[in-house]
Design an enzyme around this catalytic site. Structure first.
Site, PDB file in Angstrom:
ATOM      1  CG  LEU A 238      -1.981  -0.870   1.183  1.00  0.00           C
ATOM      2  CD1 LEU A 238      -2.722  -1.235   2.616  1.00  0.00           C
ATOM      3  CD2 LEU A 238      -3.010  -0.596   0.253  1.00  0.00           C
ATOM      4  CG  MET A 239       3.057   2.306   3.477  1.00  0.00           C
ATOM      5  SD  MET A 239       4.409   1.616   4.726  1.00  0.00           S
ATOM      6  CE  MET A 239       5.443   3.196   4.939  1.00  0.00           C
TER       7      MET A 239
ATOM      8  CE  LYS B 292       0.505  12.301   7.740  1.00  0.00           C
ATOM      9  NZ  LYS B 292       1.805  13.158   7.936  1.00  0.00           N
TER      10      LYS B 292
ATOM     11  CG  ASP C 189       2.391  15.713   3.208  1.00  0.00           C
ATOM     12  OD1 ASP C 189       1.868  16.818   2.910  1.00  0.00           O
ATOM     13  OD2 ASP C 189       3.107  15.844   4.312  1.00  0.00           O
TER      14      ASP C 189
ATOM     15  CE  LYS D 267       5.884  17.066   2.753  1.00  0.00           C
ATOM     16  NZ  LYS D 267       6.833  17.262   3.916  1.00  0.00           N
TER      17      LYS D 267
ATOM     18  NE  ARG E  97       5.708   5.379  -3.912  1.00  0.00           N
ATOM     19  CZ  ARG E  97       6.820   5.566  -4.083  1.00  0.00           C
ATOM     20  NH1 ARG E  97       7.255   7.124  -4.278  1.00  0.00           N
ATOM     21  NH2 ARG E  97       7.719   4.643  -4.245  1.00  0.00           N
TER      22      ARG E  97
ATOM     23  CG  ASP F  36       2.542  11.668   4.729  1.00  0.00           C
ATOM     24  OD1 ASP F  36       3.212  11.356   5.818  1.00  0.00           O
ATOM     25  OD2 ASP F  36       2.144  12.570   4.944  1.00  0.00           O
TER      26      ASP F  36
ATOM     27  NE  ARG G 176       1.998  18.608  13.570  1.00  0.00           N
ATOM     28  CZ  ARG G 176       3.402  19.163  13.719  1.00  0.00           C
ATOM     29  NH1 ARG G 176       3.424  19.917  14.589  1.00  0.00           N
ATOM     30  NH2 ARG G 176       4.436  18.687  13.044  1.00  0.00           N
TER      31      ARG G 176
HETATM   32  N1  BES Z   1       4.673  13.832   6.062  1.00  0.00           N
HETATM   33  C1  BES Z   1       5.553  14.749   6.741  1.00  0.00           C
HETATM   34  C2  BES Z   1       6.538  14.157   7.661  1.00  0.00           C
HETATM   35  C3  BES Z   1       7.704  13.158   6.797  1.00  0.00           C
HETATM   36  C4  BES Z   1       8.975  13.441   6.649  1.00  0.00           C
HETATM   37  C5  BES Z   1       7.386  11.929   6.861  1.00  0.00           C
HETATM   38  C6  BES Z   1       9.854  12.653   5.891  1.00  0.00           C
HETATM   39  C7  BES Z   1       8.275  10.902   5.999  1.00  0.00           C
HETATM   40  C8  BES Z   1       9.411  11.539   5.867  1.00  0.00           C
HETATM   41  C9  BES Z   1       4.766  15.779   7.626  1.00  0.00           C
HETATM   42  O1  BES Z   1       3.429  15.963   7.238  1.00  0.00           O
HETATM   43  C10 BES Z   1       5.595  17.109   7.540  1.00  0.00           C
HETATM   44  O2  BES Z   1       5.582  17.606   6.368  1.00  0.00           O
HETATM   45  N2  BES Z   1       6.023  17.431   8.646  1.00  0.00           N
HETATM   46  C11 BES Z   1       6.803  18.762   8.872  1.00  0.00           C
HETATM   47  C12 BES Z   1       6.156  19.314   9.791  1.00  0.00           C
HETATM   48  C13 BES Z   1       6.881  20.856  10.206  1.00  0.00           C
HETATM   49  C14 BES Z   1       6.264  21.751   8.954  1.00  0.00           C
HETATM   50  C15 BES Z   1       6.662  21.439  11.404  1.00  0.00           C
HETATM   51  C16 BES Z   1       7.878  18.291   8.797  1.00  0.00           C
HETATM   52  O3  BES Z   1       8.570  17.211   9.315  1.00  0.00           O
HETATM   53  O4  BES Z   1       9.114  19.093   8.050  1.00  0.00           O
HETATM   54 ZN    ZN Z   2       2.532  14.167   6.160  1.00  0.00          ZN
HETATM   55 ZN    ZN Z   3       3.122  17.302   5.603  1.00  0.00          ZN
END
Ligand code: BES
Ligand code: ZN
Ligand code: ZN
Length: 609
Positions: free
Chosen positions: A289-290, A368, A373, A380, A389, A391, A454
């Site tokens: 799935l991931m 989650k 994302d 990003k 994909r 996430d 979150r």
């Molecule tokens: N899905 C990401 C976190 C992530 C990063 C998972 C790398 C797997 C590998 C999450 O939604 C995210 O982007 N978090 C941000 C939070 C920040 C904006 C406070 C992050 O970690 O940069």
């Molecule tokens: Zn995320």
């Molecule tokens: Zn994110």
């Protein structure tokens, strides 16, 4: 491999499952079909590369005595002279003698009467590091028995062909026995390896997983469709090594690796073997799935895939909640993320009633489920964004753990909750500074739209409190900071319960998919509750400092249960080469630890909270 038709991890999708048109959760009508798979071969054409369809070579089957003589110097000259005649002798013997013992015989004999696949199976045997001065190989009991069967030739060849085998290193011997044309001997390390206090895992089990995975891949390289595995004293670990080690996401390629079916060598320990197969297939479901592209695993596709895996169980109910339901639940934080995407959100709810008493308090898993994302308006960087994909790894691992628990008939009740959506930039997306309201009434300032996980989890955790849970455990690829802190060594666990921590930790020692406890200090809470416009901000006020801890502190604002754990699985989301029994790609971690944890909880007294 014994395949349990009740086990949905094995079951093929029902006819037409792939082509069923998804309901539009917003309108209830059929939506445009998702991208289809590459065209399938016409009926009768070979759909995928099979090892037993390899060009029909006679195979290296010749008498062991002759083989030994070939290894005696000067081998090159002698071999060059003898091989052609050896091959033709072998071919004649093969056509005459080879029994159709292999249950992997799927296609029947080739027009010439035999094929390489039909000639026999591969065999993977373990050997411990030598503790004696003379460096003599220390076989497992299966290795010893096989060596006796071939009159000591395996031991003789092993000592001839180089230094003692190190952990995870292999030697291949061809032609030793007609049922096993290729035998891979693989190093298991020290014989009495057990729990390593420094490493927080059972080293003996890890060594077996690694050795068996390496051995199986060697057999796959030889295009042998069936392999018997030495249980190496722990058939569950051996099965996990085989099934995890051979897994690869091949769905969308026309040219696929040959399929290899692992089987237990010998009849002892077959229950433990089957348990290992089920655990590993659970993790492979999460990996599948991931790894799948985000245009294949949309929220609705994810939910339908899990529903299909659980369809055969009468004690499982699956609810695929549409957007209208999410709205009536007043999940404003989840909806604020989902509205940026054209893909409708889904709230997946699974009820597994494995306990004799259906009223027993359940274990509640929350995952989650961001199927892609992009970061939203806080976009990003494009490099590496494709990894997002995965996430939905939290949803994938908790749902796969429930599928596995059902297949194992674990005697406890489990509820699985997965808020599923995409995080995309658009005219309808969250904007930095927006304020949204979660299900418990708390207001959240969305200071960074990339901290979206979150927001979904806040609402799902509020909802999780409806079930009088024994424990609430959520898993999420939540923060890049978690990866910075621990890398891929362990999942970070933030929990308000030492009882829960102990169960998770002990489970992880067995599975080798480790956890490490992280802090839930008030120190971090202050950094998210000191917020200009709302009750809580979705990022810590000191920017990146302690990012995994401020994210956990944010989630804690939506929890009142006394036994809650948040698992940040961002660091263990994918594998390069750190876990030797997983290939490169999405890892499906820590599915086996969640399953083992649930199994332990099912044995724990219900009141021991
Ligand atoms: N899905 C990401 C976190 C992530 C990063 C998972 C790398 C797997 C590998 C999450 O939604 C995210 O982007 N978090 C941000 C939070 C920040 C904006 C406070 C992050 O970690 O940069
Ligand atoms: Zn995320
Ligand atoms: Zn994110």
């Amino acid at each position: 491999m014994p395949r349990d038709s009740q086990n949905p991890l094995n079951a093929a999708p029902p006819p037409g499952a792939r082509s069923r048109r998804p309901r539009d959760p917003r309108s209830g009508s059929a939506r445009a079909a998702p991208p289809s798979l590459p065209p399938r071969p016409a009926a009768g054409a070979a759909p995928r590369a099979r090892a037993d369809e390899a060009p029909c070579a006679p195979g290296p089957l010749f008498p062991p005595s002759l083989l030994l003589s070939l290894l005696v110097p000067p081998p090159a000259v002698l071999a060059a002279m003898l091989l052609p005649c050896v091959r033709s002798v072998a071919a004649r013997r093969l056509a005459r003698d080879v029994p159709r013992a292999c249950s992997c015989w799927a296609q029947g004999p080739s027009p010439r009467g035999y094929s390489r696949g039909a000639a026999g199976k591969g065999l993977v045997l373990g050997v411990y590091s030598s503790e004696k001065e003379d460096g003599a190989a220390q076989f497992t009991s299966a290795g010893d028995a096989f060596d006796r069967l071939v009159s000591g030739k395996l031991r003789a060849l092993l000592s001839l062909c180089g230094p003692p085998l190190k952990k995870g290193k292999t030697r291949i011997f061809h032609g030793l026995h007609q049922d096993f044309p290729s035998v891979v001997v693989v190093g298991l390390g020290k014989k009495n390896a057990g729990i390593n206090e420094q490493e927080n895992w059972n080293e003996g089990k890890e060594n077996i997983r690694t050795a068996v995975a390496v051995g199986c891949r060697q057999i796959q390289d030889l295009e042998i469709p069936c392999v018997e595995i030495d249980p190496c004293g722990d058939a569950q670990a051996a099965a996990e090594g085989a099934v995890l080690g051979l897994h690869e996401y091949n769905e969308l390629k026309q040219k696929k690796k040959p399929v290899v079916t692992p089987q237990l060598h010998g009849s002892a320990e077959s229950e433990a073997w089957q348990k290992g197969v089920t655990y590993a297939e659970g993790q492979n479901l999460a990996r599948y799935l991931m790894e799948a592209p985000a245009n294949y695993i949309t929220p609705i596709k994810f939910a339908e895939h899990i529903e299909q895996k659980l369809r055969s169980f009468s004690n499982v109910k699956v609810h695929i909640r549409p957007e209208s339901w999410i709205t009536t639940q007043e999940m404003g934080a989840f909806l604020s993320v989902a509205k940026g995407s054209a893909e409708p959100p889904i709230f997946l709810e699974i009820h597994y009633s494995g306990s004799a008493n259906t009223d027993d308090s359940p274990l509640v898993f929350v995952g989650k489920g961001v199927t892609f994302d992009s970061g939203g308006i806080s976009l990003k960087p494009s490099s590496g964004m494709d990894a997002m994909r995965a996430d939905m790894g939290g949803a994938a691992t908790v749902c796969s753990a429930i599928v596995t628990a059902a297949a194992l008939h674990l005697p406890l009740n489990i509820i699985g909750l997965a808020p599923l959506c995409e995080n995309m930039p658009s005219g309808k997306a969250n904007k930095p500074g927006d304020v949204v309201r979660a299900k418990n009434g708390k207001t959240i300032q969305v200071d960074n739209t990339d901290a979206e996980g979150r927001l979904l989890l806040a609402d799902a955790l509020c909802y999780a409190h409806n079930f009088n849970a024994r424990a609430i455990v959520n898993a999420a690829t939540l923060t890049g900071a978690m990866d910075v802190a621990l890398g891929s060594a362990a999942t970070g666990v933030f929990t308000n319960s030492s009882w829960l921590w102990t169960h998770l930790y002990e489970a992880s020692i067995l599975t080798g998919d480790r956890v490490w406890r992280m802090p839930l200090f008030e120190h971090y809470t202050k950094q998210v509750t000191d917020c200009p416009l709302a009750d809580v901000s979705n990022i810590g006020k000191y920017s990146r400092a302690g990012g995994a801890c401020t994210a956990a502190a944010f989630l804690k604002e939506f929890v009142t249960a006394s036994h809650w754990a948040h698992l940040d699985i961002a660091g263990v989301m994918s594998n390069k080469d750190e876990v030797p029994y997983l290939r490169k790609g999405m890892a499906g971690r820590p599915t086996r630890t969640l399953v083992e944890f649930a199994a332990r909880l099912s044995k724990d007294s219900h009141n021991a909270k």
